[in-house]
Motif scaffolding. Structure first.
Motif, PDB file in Angstrom:
ATOM      1  N   HIS A  10     -20.098  -3.174  11.445  1.00  0.00           N
ATOM      2  CA  HIS A  10     -19.750  -4.562  11.193  1.00  0.00           C
ATOM      3  C   HIS A  10     -20.966  -5.468  11.195  1.00  0.00           C
ATOM      4  N   LEU A  11     -21.800  -5.330  10.219  1.00  0.00           N
ATOM      5  CA  LEU A  11     -22.885  -6.286  10.064  1.00  0.00           C
ATOM      6  C   LEU A  11     -22.278  -7.593   9.590  1.00  0.00           C
ATOM      7  N   GLU A  12     -22.889  -8.687   9.895  1.00  0.00           N
ATOM      8  CA  GLU A  12     -22.293  -9.989   9.587  1.00  0.00           C
ATOM      9  C   GLU A  12     -22.659 -10.478   8.187  1.00  0.00           C
ATOM     10  N   SER A  13     -22.460  -9.662   7.185  1.00  0.00           N
ATOM     11  CA  SER A  13     -22.746 -10.071   5.817  1.00  0.00           C
ATOM     12  C   SER A  13     -21.476 -10.412   5.041  1.00  0.00           C
ATOM     13  N   ALA A  14     -20.332 -10.199   5.653  1.00  0.00           N
ATOM     14  CA  ALA A  14     -19.059 -10.558   5.033  1.00  0.00           C
ATOM     15  C   ALA A  14     -18.090 -10.966   6.131  1.00  0.00           C
ATOM     16  N   SER A  15     -17.242 -11.902   5.810  1.00  0.00           N
ATOM     17  CA  SER A  15     -16.280 -12.401   6.785  1.00  0.00           C
ATOM     18  C   SER A  15     -14.889 -12.395   6.160  1.00  0.00           C
ATOM     19  N   PRO A  16     -13.925 -11.695   6.789  1.00  0.00           N
ATOM     20  CA  PRO A  16     -12.555 -11.728   6.258  1.00  0.00           C
ATOM     21  C   PRO A  16     -11.932 -13.086   6.521  1.00  0.00           C
ATOM     22  N   LYS A  17     -11.230 -13.614   5.530  1.00  0.00           N
ATOM     23  CA  LYS A  17     -10.566 -14.908   5.665  1.00  0.00           C
ATOM     24  C   LYS A  17      -9.056 -14.777   5.721  1.00  0.00           C
ATOM     25  N   HIS A  18      -8.512 -13.772   5.033  1.00  0.00           N
ATOM     26  CA  HIS A  18      -7.059 -13.617   4.976  1.00  0.00           C
ATOM     27  C   HIS A  18      -6.707 -12.187   4.573  1.00  0.00           C
ATOM     28  N   TYR A  19      -5.658 -11.653   5.190  1.00  0.00           N
ATOM     29  CA  TYR A  19      -5.088 -10.361   4.797  1.00  0.00           C
ATOM     30  C   TYR A  19      -3.702 -10.621   4.209  1.00  0.00           C
ATOM     31  N   SER A  20      -3.391  -9.976   3.108  1.00  0.00           N
ATOM     32  CA  SER A  20      -2.035  -9.955   2.569  1.00  0.00           C
ATOM     33  C   SER A  20      -1.638  -8.481   2.535  1.00  0.00           C
ATOM     34  N   LEU A  21      -0.729  -8.098   3.409  1.00  0.00           N
ATOM     35  CA  LEU A  21      -0.422  -6.698   3.658  1.00  0.00           C
ATOM     36  C   LEU A  21       1.034  -6.397   3.364  1.00  0.00           C
ATOM     37  N   THR A  22       1.278  -5.296   2.644  1.00  0.00           N
ATOM     38  CA  THR A  22       2.629  -4.791   2.414  1.00  0.00           C
ATOM     39  C   THR A  22       2.646  -3.323   2.794  1.00  0.00           C
ATOM     40  N   ILE A  23       3.590  -2.952   3.651  1.00  0.00           N
ATOM     41  CA  ILE A  23       3.759  -1.548   4.038  1.00  0.00           C
ATOM     42  C   ILE A  23       5.218  -1.173   3.795  1.00  0.00           C
ATOM     43  N   LYS A  24       5.425  -0.048   3.093  1.00  0.00           N
ATOM     44  CA  LYS A  24       6.767   0.482   2.842  1.00  0.00           C
ATOM     45  C   LYS A  24       6.891   1.801   3.601  1.00  0.00           C
ATOM     46  N   THR A  25       7.989   1.933   4.330  1.00  0.00           N
ATOM     47  CA  THR A  25       8.206   3.096   5.184  1.00  0.00           C
ATOM     48  C   THR A  25       9.330   3.957   4.635  1.00  0.00           C
ATOM     49  N   ASP A  26       9.116   5.271   4.618  1.00  0.00           N
ATOM     50  CA  ASP A  26      10.147   6.235   4.235  1.00  0.00           C
ATOM     51  C   ASP A  26      10.385   7.138   5.442  1.00  0.00           C
ATOM     52  N   LEU A  27      11.419   6.823   6.233  1.00  0.00           N
ATOM     53  CA  LEU A  27      11.678   7.599   7.448  1.00  0.00           C
ATOM     54  C   LEU A  27      12.176   9.004   7.148  1.00  0.00           C
ATOM     55  N   VAL A  28      12.817   9.209   6.009  1.00  0.00           N
ATOM     56  CA  VAL A  28      13.282  10.549   5.646  1.00  0.00           C
ATOM     57  C   VAL A  28      12.074  11.454   5.383  1.00  0.00           C
ATOM     58  N   ALA A  29      11.121  10.965   4.587  1.00  0.00           N
ATOM     59  CA  ALA A  29       9.926  11.752   4.270  1.00  0.00           C
ATOM     60  C   ALA A  29       8.866  11.655   5.369  1.00  0.00           C
ATOM     61  N   LYS A  30       9.048  10.730   6.318  1.00  0.00           N
ATOM     62  CA  LYS A  30       8.098  10.483   7.409  1.00  0.00           C
ATOM     63  C   LYS A  30       6.724  10.091   6.857  1.00  0.00           C
ATOM     64  N   THR A  31       6.751   9.144   5.907  1.00  0.00           N
ATOM     65  CA  THR A  31       5.527   8.652   5.276  1.00  0.00           C
ATOM     66  C   THR A  31       5.574   7.130   5.172  1.00  0.00           C
ATOM     67  N   PHE A  32       4.440   6.558   4.851  1.00  0.00           N
ATOM     68  CA  PHE A  32       4.371   5.134   4.536  1.00  0.00           C
ATOM     69  C   PHE A  32       3.344   4.938   3.432  1.00  0.00           C
ATOM     70  N   SER A  33       3.492   3.820   2.726  1.00  0.00           N
ATOM     71  CA  SER A  33       2.535   3.471   1.683  1.00  0.00           C
ATOM     72  C   SER A  33       2.378   1.965   1.698  1.00  0.00           C
ATOM     73  N   GLY A  34       1.293   1.498   1.092  1.00  0.00           N
ATOM     74  CA  GLY A  34       1.126   0.058   1.088  1.00  0.00           C
ATOM     75  C   GLY A  34      -0.041  -0.416   0.274  1.00  0.00           C
ATOM     76  N   THR A  35      -0.166  -1.728   0.295  1.00  0.00           N
ATOM     77  CA  THR A  35      -1.289  -2.395  -0.349  1.00  0.00           C
ATOM     78  C   THR A  35      -1.809  -3.460   0.610  1.00  0.00           C
ATOM     79  N   VAL A  36      -3.083  -3.748   0.494  1.00  0.00           N
ATOM     80  CA  VAL A  36      -3.663  -4.850   1.245  1.00  0.00           C
ATOM     81  C   VAL A  36      -4.652  -5.563   0.343  1.00  0.00           C
ATOM     82  N   GLU A  37      -4.599  -6.881   0.361  1.00  0.00           N
ATOM     83  CA  GLU A  37      -5.602  -7.713  -0.293  1.00  0.00           C
ATOM     84  C   GLU A  37      -6.326  -8.464   0.810  1.00  0.00           C
ATOM     85  N   ILE A  38      -7.634  -8.315   0.835  1.00  0.00           N
ATOM     86  CA  ILE A  38      -8.452  -8.967   1.847  1.00  0.00           C
ATOM     87  C   ILE A  38      -9.307 -10.011   1.150  1.00  0.00           C
TER      88      ILE A  38
END
Length: 161
Positions: A10-38
């Motif tokens: 974590h060098l201080e050359s970039a600073s996160p301002k906002h996360y937009s996160l989506t996670i979809k869960t499949d309990l039958v398959a025991k998996t998850f998937s998603g997207t994130v915009e930082i």
């Protein structure tokens, strides 16, 4: 977040301002998937060929990474896990990345396990008394969030507003 020559994630050359996160869960398959915009503020230019480094840990698998800045969209030319460091490096073609506002978008998936870290599987007896039913829960102690989605810094540090 940018670490082309340092062992520090974590060098201080970039600073996160906002996360937009989506996670979809499949309990039958025991998996998850998603997207994130930082949404990032790049404090200095990133030289051509230098990596952007983020935190990520198993069971997370990255499938697509895009950087958008000033109307220019670049797909990652390489996505390289850093063995033993719980990090991943992204490189982008097209020359240096300018300082200023940028958005990093990622697509990922993973398996829900019983590790009790990050985003994991928990079981309880089925109502019919035969077998188990499942639910997914989170445990986001510092460094565990990177098992559920890509992070820019330890989860104990807040993003700047």
């Amino acid at each position: 977040m940018l670490a082309p020559t340092s062992d520090s994630p974590h060098l201080e050359s970039a600073s996160p301002k906002h996360y937009s996160l989506t996670i979809k869960t499949d309990l039958v398959a025991k998996t998850f998937s998603g997207t994130v915009e930082i949404t990032l503020s790049l404090l200095c230019p990133i030289p051509a060929g230098a990596p952007i480094v983020l935190n990520v840990a198993a069971p997370l698998k990255l499938h697509a990474v895009v950087l958008a800045q000033a109307g220019l969209v670049r797909r990652a030319s390489s996505i390289s896990p850093v063995e033993g460091k719980e990090r991943v490096e992204f490189r982008f073609d097209g020359g240096a990345i300018e300082a200023g506002a940028a958005t990093l978008a990622l697509r990922f998936d993973g398996e829900l396990n019983r590790s009790m870290k990050g985003y994991y599987l928990s079981a309880y007896p089925s109502k019919d008394g035969h077998g188990e039913s499942f639910y997914a829960v989170t445990q986001f102690q510092p460094t565990h969030a990177r098992r559920a989605f890509v992070t820019t810094r330890p989860t104990s540090l807040p993003t700047q507003r």
